[in-house]
Design an enzyme around this catalytic site. Sequence first.
Site, PDB file in Angstrom:
ATOM      1  CG  ASP A  45      -1.942   1.231   1.459  1.00 13.57           C
ATOM      2  OD1 ASP A  45      -2.106   1.759   0.450  1.00 13.57           O
ATOM      3  OD2 ASP A  45      -1.876   1.864   2.396  1.00 13.57           O
TER       4      ASP A  45
ATOM      5  CB  THR B 274      -1.793   6.295   2.332  1.00  7.64           C
ATOM      6  OG1 THR B 274      -2.269   6.930   1.040  1.00  7.64           O
ATOM      7  CG2 THR B 274      -2.100   7.364   3.351  1.00  7.64           C
TER       8      THR B 274
ATOM      9  CD  GLU C 212     -13.880  13.619   8.020  1.00  7.12           C
ATOM     10  OE1 GLU C 212     -14.188  13.262   9.165  1.00  7.12           O
ATOM     11  OE2 GLU C 212     -14.645  14.285   7.409  1.00  7.12           O
TER      12      GLU C 212
ATOM     13  CE  LYS D 250     -14.793  15.921   4.230  1.00  2.00           C
ATOM     14  NZ  LYS D 250     -13.985  16.521   5.212  1.00  2.00           N
TER      15      LYS D 250
ATOM     16  N   GLY E 256      -5.206   3.630  -3.874  1.00  2.00           N
ATOM     17  CA  GLY E 256      -6.033   4.555  -4.350  1.00  2.00           C
ATOM     18  C   GLY E 256      -5.891   5.808  -5.051  1.00  2.00           C
TER      19      GLY E 256
ATOM     20  CE  LYS F 279      -4.674  -0.943  -1.981  1.00  3.29           C
ATOM     21  NZ  LYS F 279      -4.695  -0.304  -0.653  1.00  3.29           N
TER      22      LYS F 279
END
Length: 1215
Positions: free
Chosen positions: A414, A416, A524, A595, A710, A826
């Site tokens: 991955d 992040t 966030e 958003k 992603g 994945k």
Amino acid sequence: MGRSDSTSMEMSDRQPSSRTVRLGRLQPQAPGHRTIFCNDPEANLPVKFKGNSISTTKFNILTFLPKGLFEQFRRVANLYFLMISILSTTPISPVHPITNVVPLSLVLFVSLVKEAFEDWKRLQNDRSVNSSPIEVLQNQKWESIPWRRLQVGDIVKVKQDGFFPADLLFLASTNPDGVCYTETANLDGETNLKIRKALERTWDYLTPDKAFEFKGEIQCEQPNNSLYTFTGNLIIQKHTLPLSPNQILLRGCSLRNTAYIVGAVVFTGHETKVMMNAMSVPSKRSTMEKKLDKLILTLFSILFLMCLIGAIGSGVFIDRKYYYLGLHEGVENQFNPNNKFVVTILTMFTLLTLYSTIIPISLYVSIEMIKFIQCAQYINKDIHMYHIESNTPALARTSNLNEELGQVEYIFSDKTGTLTRNLMEFFKCSIGGEVYGTGITEIERGGAQRNGIKVEEVPRTVTAVHEKGFNFDDTRLMCGAWRNEHNPDTCKEFFRCLAICHTVLPEGDESPEKITYQAASPDEAALVAAAKNFGFFFYRRTPTTIMVRESHVEKMGSVQDISYEILNVLEFNSTRKRQSVICRYPNGRLVLYCKGADSVIFERLMDGNNDLNNSSREHLEYFGSSGLRTLCLAYKDLSNEMYESWNDKFIQAKSSLRDREKKLDEVSELIENDLILIGCTAIEDKLQEGVPSCIETLSRAGIKIWVLTGDKMETAINIAYACSLINNGMKQFIINSDTDSIREVESRGDPVETARFIRDIVKQKLKKCLEESQRSLHTLSGQKLALVIDGKCLMYALDPALRGNLLNLSLRCSSVVCCRVSPLQKAQVTSMVRKGAQKITLSIGDGANDVSMIQAAHVGIGISGMEGMQAVMASDFAIAQFRFLTDLLLVHGRWSYLRICKVVTYFFYKNLTFTLTQFWFTFHTGFSGQRFYDDWFQSLYNVIFTALPVIVVGLFDKDVSASLSKKYPELYKEGIRNTYFRWRVVAVWAFFALYQSLVLYNFVTASSKIANNLSGKMFGLWDVSTMAFTCVVVTVNIRLLMACNSITRWHHISILGSILAWFVFIYIYSGIMTPYDRQENEYHVIHIIMSTFYFYLTLLLVPVVALLGDFIYQGLQRWFFPYDYQIIQELHRNDPEVSSRAKLQEIGNQRTADEERSYAISQLPRETSKHTGFAFDSPGYESFFASQQGVYAPQKAWDVARRASMRQPKTHKRK
């Protein structure tokens, strides 16, 4: 389980209360739903809901032995020895049953004790949990009872910091507006507080008197393992109220910032969501273990062949002409010359028991012990894989896959939180078509360096702010300067969207300096922190309002607190990829703020504003190329009529018991359209320390690394450049769906045509890339290849018709980057390589979205990072940083692979050598099945006389040191090629086992014919066999010493100890005799043969001759056909030993004074092996070196002797 309405409840939204017509008996109920009557145990009694007691044990008193033995006899070797043990009790067995029963019993006893101990610990934990007290409403007052007595429908009271004993329907709270805060760390590892809100109709049921009046009926889904969904309705006073996950408090979570709450029990015990998720990680068997099964089958074949030869020989040999054998008419069937077929069959079984030692019964136990210690002592305690900042060591969650770490060829990572730090900082933004933010990212610097451009550092201004979640510098926006921009109204909408559109919870003092934000994700929190620094300070939340302190809105310097009413929250999920909030301003204005990812926001924008949209797209590409994570912000003004009409549909969807999530998504689509774009945000997630060098090292080791993320393609490519995964010297194949032709087809709105077109495009590109890769591989330069593909194209490329081409292309590439991929994709990519390429795969990730990928690979690694512990809980090994993969794979993985290979092949060799000496003896006994060795020799050969040395080798043998393993990562390729466990290697060991058995048997038996004891008599069978067994024990133990790459005192102790154990045993054994066994065979044998010169001459010469072939072979192999590690050994044979242990920084005050001293001592220089790298650190010089370093350590008795023997090593100069 469940209870139904009196009417046949249909799968519709109409759900009348059944309380008036229940009539005290169980009514028919639609499958998939349960009905619970709150505060009415008699009504729930007929349904027989499960109790709240839990059990995580594997066994109970009745099932322990049968189930435990079943687990053990699932292993082929154990089942085989059970059969042999049974055979040995029959008259046809030449050996005493003890020969086979003792080793099998010992192995089973050790395994069952281990299982029992682990299960006892589980039982103690279960008892502790089940006995925890909880307050339950009984007779209008709160009574404390243990958790295990809790029933479905009970009303419970949970106090602050207490854990929820079951899955509860949240009824009332001491907080205003019926809210409570929960921590789900036990559930998913996330420490961020979650807000839960009770239905307004149940807020009053807080006191015992009021709660006793509550007589509601819950109609809900059946128990399931979905943690984040709940579908149900509460029927109270003939009113049906929809229930959502916001009203459910899950078992295992804890209550925070709330004095107490009152709830109704919905699911209990093993039906709670957390218990239904408590399944074990998919059982993984290492490739080595599967190959070991093949080796065991090979040994079975050899055993069968040996028995067949002996059985046929027995049938041929048996004849009455050998009158001295007494084969008269009354002889037993096994030796009756009249029925040679029966003789052959019975001899087959006889020899099966005689040669049973060829299968190493202690192999599995030894390997399990070695792997367990490798994990517990080496991996878990490796200081190089300890992360100081988070106080996190490495953690091996299974010991089954140690050697698999030494054979990994493909890593799926991955991005992040795995390659990056997952510490998000608001860095840049685009508002109304204008870019703000002057900073330069690490990725931009890396890109500039690749292109030979020197980057000028931009000096930070006085208005620049750098705090947690915010690292922004631009005088045009800070301190209210945005009012002077040409688009101040757009800026205001941008900041309000950041401050309102989220699910963040504020904690602490309501001041900008002291407040902390609890967010579901770091992104966030960063966006809300940005709003605060821009002057829109979100400081308080209730279930229906958000309070924002706005600065500089009316005029410069003005500050006003604005309360925004939150009407609806359309939550984010991986399908929607967006979040919306509908709020009402104090002046009555209705606004939807949204958003989300650019791909979903741009699809929902109002027609027009093309200039703004196009410039924003360019800004998004620029942010992406700088390695920044982007989100688009948009809004929509709503009329009251439009909102009321839509809200009715929304409430109806929320009340649905079937497909609620799908219906909510469909209703959300009705209002999330015709949006007006405000701008986009750009958040920086910096690379973890050491990632580029780690990836470069792993690439040199022959490991191919794939990044599955992603993120957008530009971001993914730039991250790949920054961490050395892709470089300009590589030929890149890019397959993406963001092309003009695909956009044109998509604009027509025909999904079938779009799918067909994209599939054809992907097929063409794959074919073209395959041809180019074929040509590139045949060029002299041998240019490395890289593939970049996005999720939409990957979806079609994974189609069975195209999967072969994708796999072939991917396997030719050194690096692969898949962007915009879903968690399912994945896992599909990982499975494709695992099954299609038949290579060892490793997946590494840190979030819940990586769990499927981690479980799909041979080895799963969880990063204990910022996104909770779900990845860790699903993994096989857990580390804190990506860079620790270097030590985990190149050091521990490689060493484990080498050691396990050596242990397995040595077990094969020593058992084959021992059994073949018995086999050669069969030729001299007319194939009668006469045993050569005493029963106890055969029983204890594997268990005592050769057991410890092989375990020592499995723990301490090292070919090169840890530092050299990382300095020369190419050594790892031998594991990828499986160099040390090929059939050729096994064949070499088998050849020398054959050679040594011939030498050991023939030399001993031939020399014994001309030897006499002190009384002048010839040696008998038991004299010769004892002499031969002594030579076997000495030879196989010394042969193990020859196989070691590094020799420590533990090698000497174990090998000398094993040989000494044999002599101690035979001295005691041959000195006693009882009438109940066959020990008369060995009575005084050792005393007789050890009193002759023949014994010592044979003991000296026979092992030397037996090992001569191995010595010559090893010398020739090392000289002419060396392994890679042997070359490194020669290169560094004269290097001074330098301790590679890193100094660990002091970590707070977590260690006591004794622990501090112990740690300081552990960091001192140690005595190490003089061969090829330290194998085991000796404490020999502790006090000496401690005094040099100023650390107190008590004097040890051996220090004086060792210090006296210290010599200055000679230095050899090459001429």
